[in-house]
Enzyme design. Sequence first.
Site, PDB file in Angstrom:
ATOM      1  N   SER A  10       0.801  -1.221   0.000  1.00 33.47           N
ATOM      2  CA  SER A  10       0.000   0.000   0.000  1.00 33.47           C
ATOM      3  C   SER A  10       0.830   1.266   0.000  1.00 33.47           C
ATOM      4  O   SER A  10       0.303   2.359  -0.156  1.00 33.47           O
ATOM      5  CB  SER A  10      -0.898   0.018   1.240  1.00 33.47           C
ATOM      6  OG  SER A  10      -0.114   0.124   2.423  1.00 33.47           O
ATOM      7  N   ASP A  14       3.299  -0.962   7.292  1.00 36.58           N
ATOM      8  CA  ASP A  14       2.800  -2.288   7.662  1.00 36.58           C
ATOM      9  C   ASP A  14       2.953  -3.289   6.526  1.00 36.58           C
ATOM     10  O   ASP A  14       3.488  -4.391   6.706  1.00 36.58           O
ATOM     11  CB  ASP A  14       1.329  -2.200   8.089  1.00 36.58           C
ATOM     12  CG  ASP A  14       1.139  -1.381   9.340  1.00 36.58           C
ATOM     13  OD1 ASP A  14       2.091  -1.255  10.127  1.00 36.58           O
ATOM     14  OD2 ASP A  14       0.026  -0.849   9.549  1.00 36.58           O
ATOM     15  N   CYS A  98     -14.627  -2.713   1.579  1.00 37.06           N
ATOM     16  CA  CYS A  98     -13.418  -2.687   0.750  1.00 37.06           C
ATOM     17  C   CYS A  98     -12.651  -3.997   0.892  1.00 37.06           C
ATOM     18  O   CYS A  98     -12.162  -4.550  -0.095  1.00 37.06           O
ATOM     19  CB  CYS A  98     -12.534  -1.510   1.134  1.00 37.06           C
ATOM     20  SG  CYS A  98     -11.016  -1.379   0.159  1.00 37.06           S
ATOM     21  N   CYS A 194      -9.537   6.778   2.060  1.00 40.22           N
ATOM     22  CA  CYS A 194      -8.725   7.383   1.010  1.00 40.22           C
ATOM     23  C   CYS A 194      -9.506   8.406   0.199  1.00 40.22           C
ATOM     24  O   CYS A 194      -9.016   9.490  -0.077  1.00 40.22           O
ATOM     25  CB  CYS A 194      -8.173   6.302   0.090  1.00 40.22           C
ATOM     26  SG  CYS A 194      -7.288   6.951  -1.343  1.00 40.22           S
TER      27      CYS A 194
END
Length: 376
Positions: A10, A14, A98, A194
């Site tokens: 992403s 993480d 999502c 987002c």
Amino acid sequence: MVADVIVGVSGGVDSSVAALLLVQQGREVAGLFMQNWADDGSGECRAEDDRRDAVAVCGRLGIPFHFRDFSAEYWRGVFEHFLAEYAAGRTPNPDVLCNREVKFKHFLDAARELGAQRIATGHYAQVAQAGGRWRLLRGADRGKDQSYFLHQLGQEQLAATLFPIGHLEKSELRRIAREAALPTHAKKDSTGICFIGERDFRQFLGQYLPAREGEIHDPQGRAIARHPGVFYFTLGQREGLNIGGVRGRPAAPWYVVGKDVARNILYVDQGHDSPYLQSHWLRSEAMHWIAGAPPAAAFECTAQTRYRQPDEPCTVNVRDDGTLEVRFAHAQRAVTPGQSLVLYDGMECLGGAVIAATDAPLEQRTRQPVSPERQA
């Protein structure tokens, strides 16, 4: 090289460490960056910056980088539902959708097309197999545990998914990223959704749902102010009400305690723990069980009705239509239709469902019927 595992990179720390750990285990790894929101011209969703960071991480680790644009799928599977729920006066959770509709559906399909057997993500959760079935477990770092957002996953997805960082505390993960000189080691965690980014939520929503002003009432029905649109507010909210001094009431904060969408009225009361925000009982929409079926027709477990909420003991009754009736051991604050009820047995996430209705005092007065498509 055909990767055995495709990591959803992403551009954050993480997922970067998730990829690193898999490489250190000797796995054949590749990264895939998902673009889930098309640029709307505001420049607020920093997908391009995140993509560059994801490319840099893959370069540092020496693994292939792939890109897929899932913005059309996101719009159909997540955002249209998001708007419909807000228009109905409910408060949806797009992160749950999502995960179900994009990250563990279209991403999984794309990984298989690339020849991978499994996918991996940077979620704080764990997967285990016991008794012939896959179990979704909380992340070891309870402050970061993300199993709440993953409760819609099923046996097929869990069988194909790795959560490489689920056993780590966040502080340990940052240390690993720093020592490995990952480009994202000091990057701040992303917050919010987002497609909203850092902009004002009300301004963003107003682009899609026309504002309709109305009255703000106290619980007794007395008009005390005006609101810009009931769907801008959620139960328990304090910010944005702009209520000045009200004659006969103390100078204390006001909180949203109810919404009547049909009459375009927002209800408020004073006190963080107003009795109008308390629920002892809720009814859910159709429940998703990670194991494929409930443990019993009636049982006791713990529940969360919002992310990072402490576990609350409850009694669950499974109805013939697959919905639930849940009674809590103690009254719960601001249980909100549209949000997710997630059930746990210790560390194991049993599954979850959308909250349909509660016994909060004002909801009895303003309840909207649950549409058939929401029950599906």
